[in-house]
Scaffold this motif. Structure first.
Motif: not given
Length: 467
Positions: A387-402
């Motif tokens: 997704f073009g982002m690090s693991g910790p950033m992906c966790a934040i991004w997915f959190g906002i999406l859900v």
């Protein structure tokens, strides 16, 4: 029968119980307990003499959950955030916000509806509960919009949709719950909610303006306010600014250096500031008692759901269902982004039959590890990720999406809670009326979610500044 099959059977049984009307907390806790007993007994070959042993081990395993999670500092954020919202109502901040928004914004096409959206966004900054936001503004904003000539169904829809903004804009109870379940940094998640929350409000406002320009007599602009009146409306809203700055500075210091404290300390200080304002405004003992009781009731409800779901999560760990689901997703030939979109669509469907908190708590233990695996793992770098982002950033991004999907579910039939709350407050409205009025905002939410997926920096810019 292996552990995966046991996990699927127990999870299916839990969903049946939820659909039949059992509370999520009890359905999850009971399913988790039954699953643990089944897993441990299966390891002994279903020996009748080993059943007592399996029951004992399952009870000890499940019994560790409440204490280990109640002692978590992050969980103490929930009652403070909820209390801020109830005290803010008694401090008169809701009326002050609506008055200020009306005087500054109502001159645009559809002005009162736009003012309501931004007033609910402002109140979201001191309230962690979407339902409370909807209930408060149903009393304040709907009568004025109807008097100005708005269709009462649409006026109710504006309030119900605006109430959902409290799920993203800190202090957000749902974001705290997400952070606890997936074991991520609460401060960065709260920080990440600011821009998407305000972006959602902006999309709502643009939708209203377009409708006002397109539909004759939709919602007249409201003018006639002098600059003196506009500036006079700002001071009563200053406690909100203080609370927002307090929470931000206790999460991220924009002037450089370490944050001033922890999110928990920021929430406590914010609650104290609003309490002083409520006392200054003449809050009575009965009102303070009601605020404390309602905070306690809602906090206990959320804690109970968390405990029940975490027992179920403990069972999922023994059954290895999250790992199996991740392996299955990785085996698909579809692009990772398309799989993510399908997951978000599944949330939209599931949200029609479950409340937002229960939906997230039941699904995240399985879905979150799978999404992280799709991106390349929790420790993946941005260069090597899907997704073009690090693991910790992906966790934040997915959190906002859900959480944004959870917002969406608060206004979708048949159990959109915000719509039921607005209809319950207003005797002249039915639930069907509110659902009809909120329909245009489905389009706005769809646009917002699509843009958050396509442009992750809307979510990640602030957390990246925090380091």
């Amino acid at each position: 029968m292996d552990s995966i099959e046991i996990g699927l059977i127990v999870s299916g049984g839990m969903l049946v119980m939820v659909v039949l009307g059992m509370r999520v907390a009890f359905a999850a806790g009971l399913s988790g307990m039954i699953g643990l007993i089944w897993i441990f007994w299966a390891k002994k070959g279903y020996d009748p003499e080993a059943f007592t042993w399996a029951l004992t081990v399952a009870a000890k395993t499940a019994g560790q959950v409440p204490h280990s999670k109640v002692s978590s500092q992050a969980l103490s954020l929930i009652p403070t955030f909820i209390l801020i919202g109830y005290l803010a109502y008694h401090a008169g901040l809701t009326k002050a916000l609506f008055t200020a928004a009306k005087r500054w914004i109502a001159w645009v096409p559809g002005g009162l509806a736009v003012a309501t959206v931004f007033a609910t966004a402002g109140f979201a900054a001191v309230s962690g509960a979407s339902i409370a936001t909807s209930a408060v503004f149903a009393r304040i904003a709907i009568p004025e919009m109807i008097e100005a000539g708005y269709n009462k169904k649409f006026a109710a829809g504006v309030v119900a949709a605006g109430g959902t903004l409290a799920s993203l804009i800190p202090p957000s109870t749902i974001l705290v719950i997400y952070a606890i379940i997936v074991e991520q940094d609460v401060g960065k998640l709260l920080l990440a909610g600011f821009l998407p929350g305000m972006f959602s409000a902006l999309v709502y406002a643009l939708l209203i303006i377009v409708m006002a320009l397109s539909i004759k007599g939709f919602g007249p602009a409201v003018g006639g306010f002098t600059w003196r009146e506009r500036f006079a409306s700002i001071p009563p809203t200053t406690p909100i600014i203080v609370v927002v700055l307090t929470i931000v500075l206790f999460v991220y210091n924009p002037f450089g250096g370490e944050a001033w404290g922890t999110p928990t300390e920021g929430g406590a200080i914010g609650a104290f500031v609003v309490f002083l304002m409520a006392m200054y405004k003449g809050m009575r003992w009965s009102q303070l008692r009601d605020a404390l009781l309602e905070t306690a009731k809602l906090s206990v409800m959320i804690f109970t759901i968390i405990w029940g779901v975490l027992i179920y999560v403990r069972f999922l760990g023994f059954a290895d269902l999250p790992g199996a689901f991740s392996d299955w997703l990785l085996s698909l030939t579809m692009p990772p982004m398309l799989i993510l979109v399908c997951i978000l669509l599944a949330y939209a469907v599931l949200g029609m039959f479950m409340d937002a908190i229960g939906m997230l708590l039941l699904t995240l233990p399985v879905v979150y590890p799978a999404v992280m695996s799709l991106n390349g793992g929790e420790m993946v770098t941005a260069a090597d990720s899907a997704f073009g982002m690090s693991g910790p950033m992906c966790a934040i991004w997915f959190g906002i999406l859900v959480v944004k999907m959870a917002e969406f579910c608060l206004i979708t039939p048949p159990i959109g809670l915000n719509c039921f709350v607005v209809a319950g407050v207003r005797d002249d409205l039915t639930v069907q009326d509110v659902f009809k009025g909120v329909t245009p905002f489905f389009i706005a939410d769809g646009i917002t979610i699509a843009l958050l997926v396509a442009f992750p920096m809307i979510v990640l810019w602030l957390p990246m500044q925090a380091g």
